[in-house]
Write a protein that holds these residues in place. Sequence first.
Motif, mmCIF file in Angstrom:
data_model
loop_
_atom_site.group_PDB
_atom_site.id
_atom_site.type_symbol
_atom_site.label_atom_id
_atom_site.label_comp_id
_atom_site.label_asym_id
_atom_site.label_seq_id
_atom_site.Cartn_x
_atom_site.Cartn_y
_atom_site.Cartn_z
ATOM 1 N N SER A 39 0.815 -1.217 0.000
ATOM 2 C CA SER A 39 0.000 0.000 0.000
ATOM 3 C C SER A 39 0.848 1.265 0.000
ATOM 4 O O SER A 39 0.437 2.291 -0.560
ATOM 5 N N TYR A 40 2.022 1.188 0.638
ATOM 6 C CA TYR A 40 2.849 2.397 0.706
ATOM 7 C C TYR A 40 3.213 2.889 -0.686
ATOM 8 O O TYR A 40 3.182 4.096 -0.970
ATOM 9 N N SER A 41 3.550 1.968 -1.576
ATOM 10 C CA SER A 41 3.899 2.365 -2.947
ATOM 11 C C SER A 41 2.643 2.662 -3.763
ATOM 12 O O SER A 41 2.587 3.654 -4.497
ATOM 13 N N TYR A 42 1.612 1.826 -3.623
ATOM 14 C CA TYR A 42 0.400 1.974 -4.427
ATOM 15 C C TYR A 42 -0.315 3.293 -4.127
ATOM 16 O O TYR A 42 -0.837 3.958 -5.032
ATOM 17 N N MET A 43 -0.334 3.695 -2.849
ATOM 18 C CA MET A 43 -1.070 4.892 -2.427
ATOM 19 C C MET A 43 -0.149 6.083 -2.172
ATOM 20 O O MET A 43 -0.586 7.085 -1.597
ATOM 21 N N HIS A 44 1.107 5.989 -2.595
ATOM 22 C CA HIS A 44 2.099 6.993 -2.206
ATOM 23 C C HIS A 44 1.723 8.398 -2.642
ATOM 24 O O HIS A 44 2.023 9.386 -1.940
ATOM 25 N N GLU A 45 1.082 8.531 -3.773
ATOM 26 C CA GLU A 45 0.756 9.865 -4.286
ATOM 27 C C GLU A 45 -0.560 10.412 -3.737
ATOM 28 O O GLU A 45 -0.925 11.551 -4.021
ATOM 29 N N ASP A 46 -1.264 9.599 -2.967
ATOM 30 C CA ASP A 46 -2.557 10.039 -2.436
ATOM 31 C C ASP A 46 -2.348 10.998 -1.257
ATOM 32 O O ASP A 46 -1.535 10.743 -0.373
ATOM 33 N N LYS A 47 -3.103 12.084 -1.237
ATOM 34 C CA LYS A 47 -2.964 13.070 -0.169
ATOM 35 C C LYS A 47 -3.425 12.521 1.187
ATOM 36 O O LYS A 47 -3.010 13.018 2.232
ATOM 37 N N GLY A 48 -4.265 11.512 1.163
ATOM 38 C CA GLY A 48 -4.776 10.953 2.415
ATOM 39 C C GLY A 48 -4.025 9.720 2.877
ATOM 40 O O GLY A 48 -4.617 8.837 3.512
ATOM 41 N N LEU A 49 -2.730 9.632 2.578
ATOM 42 C CA LEU A 49 -1.960 8.429 2.908
ATOM 43 C C LEU A 49 -1.975 8.132 4.399
ATOM 44 O O LEU A 49 -2.132 6.979 4.816
ATOM 45 N N GLY A 50 -1.819 9.153 5.226
ATOM 46 C CA GLY A 50 -1.828 8.938 6.670
ATOM 47 C C GLY A 50 -3.149 8.394 7.160
ATOM 48 O O GLY A 50 -3.199 7.471 7.987
ATOM 49 N N LYS A 51 -4.226 8.968 6.652
ATOM 50 C CA LYS A 51 -5.565 8.483 7.024
ATOM 51 C C LYS A 51 -5.771 7.059 6.546
ATOM 52 O O LYS A 51 -6.365 6.232 7.262
ATOM 53 N N PHE A 52 -5.275 6.736 5.359
ATOM 54 C CA PHE A 52 -5.428 5.397 4.805
ATOM 55 C C PHE A 52 -4.740 4.359 5.693
ATOM 56 O O PHE A 52 -5.328 3.326 6.025
ATOM 57 N N PHE A 53 -3.503 4.630 6.090
ATOM 58 C CA PHE A 53 -2.798 3.691 6.964
ATOM 59 C C PHE A 53 -3.454 3.614 8.342
ATOM 60 O O PHE A 53 -3.458 2.552 8.979
ATOM 61 N N ALA A 54 -4.001 4.720 8.809
ATOM 62 C CA ALA A 54 -4.718 4.681 10.089
ATOM 63 C C ALA A 54 -5.914 3.741 10.004
ATOM 64 O O ALA A 54 -6.145 2.922 10.904
ATOM 65 N N TYR A 55 -6.671 3.841 8.915
ATOM 66 C CA TYR A 55 -7.827 2.959 8.738
ATOM 67 C C TYR A 55 -7.399 1.492 8.618
ATOM 68 O O TYR A 55 -8.042 0.594 9.175
ATOM 69 N N LEU A 56 -6.313 1.247 7.872
ATOM 70 C CA LEU A 56 -5.839 -0.134 7.730
ATOM 71 C C LEU A 56 -5.439 -0.714 9.085
ATOM 72 O O LEU A 56 -5.768 -1.862 9.402
ATOM 73 N N ASN A 57 -4.702 0.062 9.881
ATOM 74 C CA ASN A 57 -4.304 -0.411 11.209
ATOM 75 C C ASN A 57 -5.510 -0.644 12.105
ATOM 76 O O ASN A 57 -5.555 -1.612 12.876
#
Length: 638
Positions: free
Chosen positions: A108-126
């Motif tokens: 996900s880090y590479s796939y979503m790297h350009e997304d502005k909501g990367l921090g929120k995305f990883f928070a949701y995954l965790n």
Amino acid sequence: MTELLWLIPLIPFLGFVLNGLGRNLFPKAIYGIIGTGAVFIAFILSAFLFQEIWSLQKAGQSAAITQHLFDWFSVGNFKVSLSFLVDPLSAAMLLIITGIGFLIHLYSYSYMHEDKGLGKFFAYLNLFVFFMLLLVMGSNYLVMFIGWEGVGLCSYLLIGFWFTNSSYASAAKKAFVMNRIGDLGFLIAMFFILEHFGTLEYSAVFSQAASLSIGDSTIVIITLLLFVAATGKSAQIPLFTWLPDAMAGPTPVSALIHAATMVTAGIYMVVRSNVLFMLSPLTMEIMAIIGLATALIAAFIALTQNDIKKVLAYSTVSQLGYMFLALGVGAFTGAFFHVLTHAFFKALLFLGAGSVIHAMGNEQDMRKMGGLRKALPITFFTMCLGTIAISGIPPFAGFFSKDEILAHAFQHNVVLWGVGLLTAICTAFYMFRLLFMTFFGSFRGTADQKAHLHESPWQMTFPLIILAFLSVVGGWINLPEAVGGSHALANFLAPIYKGSRLADFDLALSHQTEYLLMGVSAIVAIVMAIVAYTMYGKMDGKPMTEKNEGFLYRLSYNKLYVDELYDAIIVRPLQWLSTFLHTYVEKLGIDGFVNGIASFFVGSGKGIRQLQSGYVGFYILMMVFGVIAILIYGMVRI
């Protein structure tokens, strides 16, 4: 390790807190390190815990570890504690959740790297990983239910992650609502369990249930309600249409939630409750029929879909149907075996599809792909292995788990086996169709897309390679005796069946029969691969479209019109009813009555207010009238 059990769910939760609070503060690399690192640490702890469970079982000791954290609440004699139970079943699930979860976080880090909501995305995954761990580690139904609801919430958040797109937001709402229908069944089932057994703890419930007679009416109700819950979470008829629409979420979400973990929660719950389900043959039969029908219908729909993720979504629904077929015919270990192998090859296929979408500039239509195997060699090779595995071709993982399910179905009822085999035929065809349309023939996209074709970075290809390896060797963990195995997984899971009548469903086929069944399923899969190649492997132009096909093609392409049917018999009548209630009951009825009373008093006040004119002469005149009225009243009374 036992005393550190609570750290396994806590660490991903801390990852959620850190990434959530710092979602707009940290550099992107920090989000990836925190999110991926938290799940990796949980995986290491889970691996040590699994080793401890394995060692205890080998030593002949109780292979179950319970950790009581605290008493949650009590009402009279009823007490609920927050406690964890790790036994062979939950230990295996912990490895799947954290192991595959780690690979998907890395991807996900590479796939979503350009997304502005990367921090929120990883928070949701965790947060999702935390709730999924809570679901499988709880020692009672209430803790499981908390995790059950939590993963549903996270699924809603992740499906609708790009919520500014209204269709994606609608898909998230659809998933949330359809899961709530199933969750109501779980909730009511808990009330029945509490009323009947006086507790929600697994150990107490199962020990009491072991002494009940087969067909006990209360057990039938409980298991039917639990199965309703499973149909929602694991996308079975009639609650299966949310999962294909859930592909609106980012591809890593599809791999983690809608392939490897959350959608298998229903199977986990049934396997965990095997003592109860074995007491209800009626529920078992219903489960087998619903599972098989779902498997066949979803496979039929997948035959003609052109969105690469939609094909995999309907494939997931179909494979989940296989698992419920296994549960219905008493093959609990076979169902869980397929949960494991499916997690390997389906996560691989979704991540592979994500790699293709990444290279194609977010294009998902396979009709615009073709010839990608040279530009994406690692993606092609790993997806090829995943396709072979899910198609049930030996000696890959899917062959052994699917064959075990079909063997139990054959022993139970040859009709179930026949329909299951037909589903396997469809599976092999649509998966090789996907492979050939995507990677073979000539490229059918735009010149700009062709110029930008490239293999994905290592953060995306490394998980593909690991999952491809597991898709090849994963079936060896439960090899049947017919091929020299010892049913290692079945022996490992044996303690969870204590008190169950599962022995009545042991596989009793001869080796010759097993060889015949294996041969038939393998041959038809290979034949379908060849058929798919002849139709799609060498196409230079666009593949066939629905305009050129007949009734069955249109029926499959339009998904059996199930969504349209639901819209006609459920959505529109409810909309009409809500409009009627809003217009005539609420506005004209309730609001009319309340507002009418208010209008009466407001009007009365306005009328009386006219008497307050401010003229002294008028007030004197009114006093005279008042005195005359009093005199008249007095005279009348005399």
